[in-house]
Design an enzyme around this catalytic site. Sequence first.
Site, mmCIF file in Angstrom:
data_model
loop_
_atom_site.group_PDB
_atom_site.id
_atom_site.type_symbol
_atom_site.label_atom_id
_atom_site.label_comp_id
_atom_site.label_asym_id
_atom_site.label_seq_id
_atom_site.Cartn_x
_atom_site.Cartn_y
_atom_site.Cartn_z
ATOM 1 N N CYS A 58 0.811 -1.229 0.000
ATOM 2 C CA CYS A 58 0.000 0.000 0.000
ATOM 3 C C CYS A 58 0.836 1.266 0.000
ATOM 4 O O CYS A 58 0.591 2.187 -0.793
ATOM 5 C CB CYS A 58 -0.982 -0.015 1.171
ATOM 6 S SG CYS A 58 -0.217 0.062 2.819
ATOM 7 N N HIS A 107 -6.084 1.541 -4.228
ATOM 8 C CA HIS A 107 -5.005 1.152 -3.314
ATOM 9 C C HIS A 107 -4.508 -0.250 -3.621
ATOM 10 O O HIS A 107 -5.171 -1.030 -4.317
ATOM 11 C CB HIS A 107 -5.488 1.224 -1.860
ATOM 12 C CG HIS A 107 -6.648 0.327 -1.538
ATOM 13 N ND1 HIS A 107 -6.859 -0.193 -0.286
ATOM 14 C CD2 HIS A 107 -7.677 -0.165 -2.292
ATOM 15 C CE1 HIS A 107 -7.955 -0.952 -0.279
ATOM 16 N NE2 HIS A 107 -8.463 -0.939 -1.483
ATOM 17 N N HIS A 163 -2.495 1.521 7.052
ATOM 18 C CA HIS A 163 -2.793 1.376 5.625
ATOM 19 C C HIS A 163 -2.931 2.774 5.037
ATOM 20 O O HIS A 163 -3.346 3.713 5.735
ATOM 21 C CB HIS A 163 -4.088 0.593 5.445
ATOM 22 C CG HIS A 163 -4.382 0.210 4.030
ATOM 23 N ND1 HIS A 163 -3.654 -0.718 3.339
ATOM 24 C CD2 HIS A 163 -5.333 0.662 3.156
ATOM 25 C CE1 HIS A 163 -4.138 -0.859 2.123
ATOM 26 N NE2 HIS A 163 -5.159 -0.021 1.975
#
Length: 433
Positions: free
Chosen positions: A345, A407, A395
């Site tokens: 990510c 993402h 994240h």
Amino acid sequence: MRNTKLIAGLSGSALAALGIVTVVSLSGGSEQKSKKEADKENISAQVQPQNIEETEYTGDLLASSSLLSALSVNVENNAKLGEQTGSLMYSKAGMSEALEGYGSYIALADNESGNASVEALDVALKFVPEGSVIEGYTQLGVSNVTTYLNVREGIGTDKEIIGKMPGSAACEVLGEENGWYHIRSGEVEGYVDKQYILTGYDANVKAMETMRNVLKVNCDVLNVRQEPSTECSIATKVQTGEILEIVEPETNGWYKVNINNLEGYVNAEYVDNICTLPVADKIVKLVVEPEGNESSSSGSGQTYNSSNLNQSVSQTAINVINYAYNFLGGPYVYGGNSLTNGIDCSGFVQQIFGKFGYSLPRTSLAYANVGTRIDYRNAKPGDILVYKYGDGSGHVAIYIGNGQIVHASTPKTGICIGNAYFTTPYCAVRVLP
């Protein structure tokens, strides 16, 4: 001969429902032959073909009576399958899910090894039911792409993109015109190039191959625990309707799940175990904001909520988002640094923004300290959403509007479009003008 993934080994009842005669190969010594003859008579008495039209293959299929008996019991105890008027119903589970693990037991009669063959799979798939194997669809279409398929507002590649269908996504085919299908998938209704959509038999086969079990949250807010107990710490919270990846099946009333690479446990009482295909994601229409509009560079001003589908942003933000779309469907690899071969990510956000000259951190938690921090409810397309989990991990994702993010998600889902509010973001940061 199709080079098709093997998806099914069928029990006696399943074979009967699909109209396939099951017998035992008669080879070997006299005692062995006698036993197999008895098995054949026993199976033939229980499994009879339906009245079907001529098929391309009339040979025998190998299956032992003990195996058929065991599979039959398993199928009867599988709540995902139902039998009605002699036909298997696949409204809640694909063949691959319902009969997982039995694929190696279908074989052609001349294959004494008992191993599965593509030819035998073809035989089984000749009897895929007509109509749709997925509940809620009349004319099922399934996207036959490895990344994403554009859904446009009209016929032609010059029309506006209003949605994107991931690979093996389901849609209702509403009509056909000039080589394009008019479809509805999730909340998106538009047009797709028909060469990328499977229909009829091929759509059902693809659906049966790729449907997977997931969990859907059925309460307002669900705690995700670090351990399978209400006594342990909460790792994060997820909202109603959120789809969760299953890591381990239910044990003592708890599922182990993966939420954007946070692994935790949820109480089985507050989720529904469903078998499904993905649907299209709605794409927000981005408009370049007028020059001199300063609201985009501060944490105040317009709130870019999910109902505002025409959002004014800088041209740079539009370019960043469109560049990120190029990698949809790419693989997720923890610690990876390749947008095409695997990335995680923070690496994804770092490299997407790096393309436009922005130097950003390589770890997710460091993103809370870059750019201008703003309330996540004031995020607009091109901003970065930062998430913090109770276990100390985090994240990051790029907000694209309409309550969505692009993402690098998990090894199963790869680079994808997702729900921005799968859990409450810690904050948003703005680095673009």
